[in-house]
Design a protein around this motif. Sequence first.
Motif, PDB file in Angstrom:
ATOM      1  N   THR A   1       0.649  -1.212  -0.201  1.00 50.93           N
ATOM      2  CA  THR A   1       0.470   0.089  -0.052  1.00 50.93           C
ATOM      3  C   THR A   1       0.999   1.252   0.481  1.00 50.93           C
ATOM      4  N   TYR A   2       0.367   2.583  -0.177  1.00 52.80           N
ATOM      5  CA  TYR A   2       0.453   3.710  -0.103  1.00 52.80           C
ATOM      6  C   TYR A   2       1.514   4.095   0.993  1.00 52.80           C
TER       7      TYR A   2
ATOM      8  N   ARG B   1      -7.449   1.235  -5.359  1.00 55.79           N
ATOM      9  CA  ARG B   1      -6.786   2.286  -4.630  1.00 55.79           C
ATOM     10  C   ARG B   1      -6.108   2.791  -5.272  1.00 55.79           C
TER      11      ARG B   1
ATOM     12  N   GLU C   1      -6.106   6.953  -3.798  1.00 57.69           N
ATOM     13  CA  GLU C   1      -4.951   7.418  -3.359  1.00 57.69           C
ATOM     14  C   GLU C   1      -4.868   8.568  -3.684  1.00 57.69           C
TER      15      GLU C   1
ATOM     16  N   ARG D   1      -7.157  11.185  -2.785  1.00 60.86           N
ATOM     17  CA  ARG D   1      -7.123  11.622  -1.538  1.00 60.86           C
ATOM     18  C   ARG D   1      -6.056  13.090  -1.779  1.00 60.86           C
TER      19      ARG D   1
END
Lengths: 167, 574, 107
Positions: free
Chosen positions: B18-19, B160, B164, B167
């Motif tokens: 994930t980031y 995702r 992101e 976001r």
Amino acid sequence: MALISDGKFVEDAWRRLADEEAIPPSGKCVVSLGRLDEALSTLAPGTPLGVLIANTADPAALQPHFARLALIAIAFPATGDGRGFSLARLIRRLGFTGELRASGRLVADQATHALRCGFDTIEIPAEIAGRQDAAQWRGAIDAYGAFYQQGYANRAAILAERRKTSS
Amino acid sequence: MNAHDQNHAARPNAPTTTYLYDSYDAAFVKARVEEFRTQVARRLDGSLTEDEFRPLRLMNGLYLQLHAYMLRVAIPYGTLTARQMRRLADIADKWDKGYGHFTTRQNLQYNWPKLVDVPDILGALAEVEMHAIQTSGNCIRNVTADQFAGVATDEYEDPRPTAEFLRQWSSLHPEFSFLPRKFKIAVTGAAHDRAAIKFHDIGLRLRADDAGAPGYEVIVGGGLGRSPFVGKTVRDFLPRADLLAFLEAILRVYNRFGRRDNKYKARIKILVHETGLDELKAQIEAEFAAMDRAPFAYDAEEFARIAGFFAPPPYEVLPAGSPALEQARRDDPAFDAFAASNVAPHKVPGYAIVTVSLKPEGGIPGDATSEQMRILAAASERFGFGELRVSHAQNIVLPHVKQDELQALWRMLAAAGLATPNVGLITDIISCPGLDYCALATARSIPIAQAISRRFADVDRQREIGELGIKISGCINACGHHHIGAIGILGLEKRGQESYQITLGGDPTLQASIGELLGPGVGAELVADTIERLVDLYLAERRPGERFIDAWRRIGHARFKEALAREGEHGADI
Amino acid sequence: MAAFKHPQILLASDLRDGEVLFLAETGWVRDHRLAQVARDAAAAAALESRGKAELAANKVVDVYLADVEIDAGGAPQPLHYREKARVVGPSVRRDLGKQAREPEEAR
């Protein structure tokens, strides 16, 4: 009203003209939108003129007068009403290069929103200035190094800064 | 990883799935914490009035509720690392009352923080790359996605990276932080939409054009609340490189023209409805055409950089099935029940997706103690590369479990009260906190969920009933998503008492439908009985393989209304 | 002015910790039974006015009057179930709410 420029409280070189006052030939006054035509016909071209518009004004209708306007003030009737930020963007997009002023109920925490959307100065009621001094406005403006969004004024965009580091 | 990322040393034990924050992200979140610390101080000394402070604290997820403040922590696209889950547990113990509540938008709520402690809580979150930015307020909220992202068998593309990307784009947006109302975005990349994108202000469905170029179907104006609407497509295909610019165009039109005179008419769904879809589309496209696109020139590059973080973990090469699993299921009926309901197929052979139910019998939907959070963190490390997800159904997902290890995981969960075998079944109830906590509520919702949960506790009966989503909201704001439950329950006030309206036929997927009202509300003590009568009708009438929602669609609403008409009582009261 | 139907007490939330507070003669209390009761419109207005001053002084937020009835012991009890909920805490976690603590004296 108190005027914030570059994070400091400054004297206002402009005067808000009441609707019943005569328009002075020297200009340097901010008229309400309803008197703009009168001001344009009364004042000689090149005389400094400002106009106060509602945050629902049509930017395209104002564009023909940009060359004659040294200042456009956009009203902020409530801190939760963000329409002025979009209106400022559109006015800049349409080519206005004069002073863009956010005028009304803004708090220090909205200073960077205003600056990034193209405002130069922020005018607030004395009552807010009394509670939020210059240190708070300066602190709010300096709180962040960079923001994410691209294409907005005043601050580096993180998404752009990243490219610099990688190239 | 590009040259930029090599400047930032990877941290030990950090997952690569994930980031990860770079120095800009870290500095940003840190600045946000310090800004809020200053804002709290300025509130306490009166520099900021409550009216001025309210939007600022909401933009940091801080509500004032019935008994205390409530802090809503963002869990971007529902993805968490074990380290982050442990930090959530620590915060619960240090500054709250030892538990947290997972929400219908993949976030976590603490119900008892003190205002003066919140800056320290935010600081503790920032240390593990978490925050509470924009989990409330009239701004762009947490971008939600499919809780099975990256591992689902029906996934076309992982949503995702898009979430992101959005976001970051939406965080402290200078133009869109004082919108008419909240703004929620959801992304799906699978055939089966687990993110309810048709019920968001903007829903994005990942797709390719005929030439195979990546992009999105853009859906606008979905929502629940007082007036539910199904979202409408404004763009069949938007190229990926135009995503931020196009969304900016939508937000600008909304910011300018969304209603600000009435809180219940201020969402973009109302703007779509009142303006008309074609006219609104034209306005959005006109704005999009007029925008200066130069600032967006490198978006595709940045997107690729972000997408690189969402790499698959180092899966082992395993055979497709697991004889050990099959044997364990034959040997242990309790484990078999868990495997039947809580385990979903994984796109990688030999693996499985496990949904951990936070709906124990008679429990509070979505609540987890700090101890349970730590066990979940440990389970994710032992059985799944240290990664967890939060689902919209208020459950936790372990997305990378080896089929061979399912029983061992189940035993670990069972010891912690986390093995309830009811995912997707009638007791997997979605419920908002309701009047037990929420200042907006008109009725309690949790006790209704508990009563239904107890009534249908028998596992065999639940399996017989099959897939049935019950969703409960404690007020018209519909945070429990009752409109899109196969059975929806809405708690209102009637004549000074709590009264519960029941709807049938809601569907959150791409088949999108809004539930229909059965009749006037009933008292709390009658809700479980009513549900039972509806279920009995379904069981009596259903055809093989027909879920509750399917049977309702076939049989029709009228039959269900009839089933509730009672002899000898004031029969109109349902 | 509308007819004054029920006695009233004044509620607010503590600015610092968000807990429910009730206005008593001597100041804010956390036990509703110690709240000052207004038995006519003038007394209610006076309560509200004191509450608003406290709001302006940044001590409390969300100030409002609520109807009560007086119980056998002479203490005010809220009439509406929402204020009853604020007094007892979450019905589903009775270990967390106000009744889990000892009543406190006036602040």
